[in-house]
Design a protein around this motif. Structure first.
Motif: not given
Length: 686
Positions: A154-158, A160-171, A181-184
């Protein structure tokens, strides 16, 4: 003075296993060695089930409140390994124990921990970072507690927690792209095993590279291109939606083609929405969709599938009939027999299973309804939900294969073991049921028939929610009754709004859970005793609630009453119930305050006249009716010669009369309580 000596071993140690935590409770030693400075020490050993050899547990195990110098007669061990055999040795020590040349005196308890979710990922390392992407890698959790099936990032721009992205990975590596660019950015990772998701890791913050300096004119070119592209797509979307109304009446035609240009990954159908995305679409969605997503899978109703067989094969694994050995019949279901047996899968050891079979001569509807339960069960993966091993559909008989629960249904098990468990053990059972219901609630699934008869219990006293064939229960269960709107529902376990308006929600499941709590604490007593369903509906609607079971902790009874709030929004949520039970287990002293015996009935019932003799002509007749005739002479000799006098009997009176068996005390007190209950509004006058 006589010489003092080390104490004898503690007595009657019992355990309660909750996933990878174990709660131990014991009775102080019979001989304290003539000293008052007795404390307790816990030795933990991890044992190999094959070799029988044991070794010290190591420093990863935590003891609450502590391992040595314990003054209380209880302790909890946490952070144990899943599916592992442990031996705990409880030793009482005092000031002269160190001088003892003899063997240690201790009581030992053997337990096997249950399935558990993995521990959090502890460290995350950054890899390649560009202006639009961040690559990460991490180590497997310290305690995976099973095979890691996948990771969720789960990640989101610092900020901006209410709008986040989920990635799933087996690795254990991923690259998050499409970043500014240039964003935390803040990242959190959690692992999933067959037991479900573990907790998210702590937050890790990384920053993308800044944009390289470029000429003003060159830097504007991508902006212009993006603007034009966005404009074209928006125009296509607007035209597509304007034409969508006529599309379904006159064929999708060129408007559908236009939408396909704007959204090539979507399949458009008139008046139809797919029940579930294709796996590839789901993957695209997780990788690129910057939308708020729940962390838990969502339950999918099998009835939304046009072909029920598709749902069965999507959610349940097909098993070859040759892998199954049926040993004996253990019950009868509505569709056929329920058997115990063995399952031997390739590359795995044989293990016991329960097998539901579909009787010969079934209709297609019966087959669909029978396998519908498997389509539901196969979507769940939690240590307190009955686990589906698979189905047999390609040969006869058609079968549903689940894990085997040695102790059967909870209500029958409790009746057979009346008064045999400590309060902590009972609370542990309730905690397991609540945990399973929390999982179902998070999945968006409403059980609608939660009752002790639909809870299964194994040899470790782990309770698991079962019986997901709701339509069968509603139509054919003897506990059901017709409502004014047609259809059958289990009245005694069902919330008022579900009875009146068929409004089934997680809140109505919470009401049912309160009834299950009452069943557990009363060792399988029938809710509302012999009151008719109509009397139950009337009494509950007018504010009557079941009185506290005998010797029930006040904290548990208050939780029951909270579950039975008339306003469903005032009832606790399942996560709150789990949290509350955890607090009670960690603090056993909070369970020592019992409900006042004198107020068990009076604080709940409307005023009524004294119990008369209309139901039983004599005390002897009443005692014979409840199979307690052996106490007739004792009652008569002590002045309890009329039913009016008997109505005033308390638990202390019974003990004074010599009724010492807990089961007998409960039967007599519950009978008196039932007679008082029936006087509510003159429902069944005595």
């Amino acid at each position: 003075m006589a010489c003092t000596r080390p104490p004898s071993a503690p007595r009657s140690a019992i355990s309660n296993v909750n996933e990878t935590s174990v709660f131990l409770e014991w009775i102080p030693p019979a001989d304290t060695g003539g000293r008052k400075d007795v404390s307790y020490y816990i030795a933990c050993k991890k044992c190999n089930s094959h070799s029988g050899l044991c070794e010290a547990c190591g420093g990863h195990v935590r003891y609450l409140p502590q391992q040595t110098g314990l003054k209380n007669t209880s302790v909890m061990m946490v952070d144990l390994l899943a599916h592992t055999n442990y031996t705990f040795e409880i030793e009482a020590v005092n000031g002269v124990s160190d001088q003892n040349p003899g063997a240690r005196q201790f009581v030992s308890v053997n337990v096997t921990t249950n399935q558990a979710a993995p521990s959090p990922v502890s460290s995350v390392k950054k890899g390649k970072i560009t202006k639009n992407s961040i690559s990460l890698s991490w180590q497997e959790p310290d305690r995976p507690n099973g095979i890691i099936l996948e990771y969720e990032i789960k990640y989101f721009e610092k900020d901006q927690e209410t709008s986040y992205t989920i990635i799933k990975s087996k690795e254990t590596t991923i690259t998050a792209d499409g970043l500014k660019p240039g964003s935390a950015y803040v990242f959190q990772i959690r692992a999933r095993t067959a037991a479900g998701y573990g907790g998210f890791s702590r937050r890790f913050e990384f920053e993308t590279s800044p944009v390289l300096a470029a000429s003003r004119d060159q830097s504007q070119i991508p902006i212009i291109v993006v603007s034009v592209t966005v404009g074209v797509i928006l125009l296509a979307v607007v035209i597509g939606f304007l034409l969508s109304g006529s599309c379904c009446d006159h064929g999708c035609g060129w408007a559908s083609s236009l939408r396909a240009v704007a959204y090539p990954s979507l399949t458009w159908r008139c008046g139809y929405s797919k029940a579930k995305q294709d796996p590839e679409e789901e993957k695209m969605h997780f990788h690129n969709g910057h939308i708020k997503l729940p962390g838990v899978r969502t339950y999918i109703d099998p009835h939304t599938y046009e072909d029920p067989n598709q749902a069965v094969h999507e959610f349940a694994k097909e098993i070859e009939a040759s892998c199954i050995t049926i040993e004996r019949v253990i019950g009868a279901g509505e569709f056929g027999e329920v058997c115990s047996g063995r399952l031997k899968l390739q590359g795995k050891r044989e293990f016991p299973v329960a097998i539901k079979t579909l009787k010969v001569g079934y209709t297609e509807k019966q087959r669909r309804d029978f396998l519908g339960e498997a389509s539901i069960m196969g979507q769940f993966d939690h240590p307190n939900i009955i686990h589906l091993e698979g189905v047999v559909t390609k040969s006869k008989p058609v079968m549903i294969v689940t894990e085997y629960m040695e102790n059967g249904s909870l209500d029958t098990f409790l009746k057979k073991n009346d008064g045999q468990f400590t309060v902590i053990q009972l609370v542990g059972m309730l905690r397991g049921i609540a945990s399973g219901m929390k999982y179902l609630s998070d999945m968006g699934y409403v059980h609608r028939d939660l009752a002790a008869r639909n809870i299964l219990i194994n040899s470790n006293l782990v309770c698991k929610v079962s019986d997901f064939g709701l339509s069968r229960v509603l139509e054919d269960d003897p506990e059901a009754a017709y409502t004014t709107r047609g259809g059958k529902i289990p009245i005694r376990w069902t919330a008022p709004e579900a009875i009146a308006f068929r409004k089934f929600t997680s809140a109505s499941d919470v009401w049912s859970y309160g009834i299950v709590m009452w069943e557990v604490m009363s060792y399988g007593e029938r809710p509302y005793w012999e009151m008719t369903n109509q009397d139950v509906i009337k009494a509950v609607e007018e504010g009557y609630r079941l009185p506290s079971p005998m010797d029930c902790p006040a904290a548990l009874y208050q939780l029951m009453l909270d579950c039975w709030q008339k306003d469903r929004n005032s009832r606790p949520k399942f996560d709150e119930i789990v949290s509350m039970l955890d607090k009670l287990i960690r603090n056993p002293s909070s369970l020592k305050t019992l409900v006042n015996a004198s107020s068990r009935v009076s604080n709940l019932l409307v005023e009524h006249s004294p119990v008369g003799s209309g139901a039983y002509r004599s005390v002897g007749e009443w005692l014979e009716a409840i199979k307690m005739g052996r106490y007739t002479e004792i009652f008569m000799e002590n002045g309890y010669s009329s039913m009016d006098a008997v109505a005033q009997v308390t638990l202390e009176d019974l003990r004074r009369l010599g009724v010492t068996l807990v089961g007998h005390q409960k039967k007599i007190m519950n009978s008196l309580q039932e007679m008082k209950v029936q006087l509510v509004n003159g429902m069944v006058p005595l």
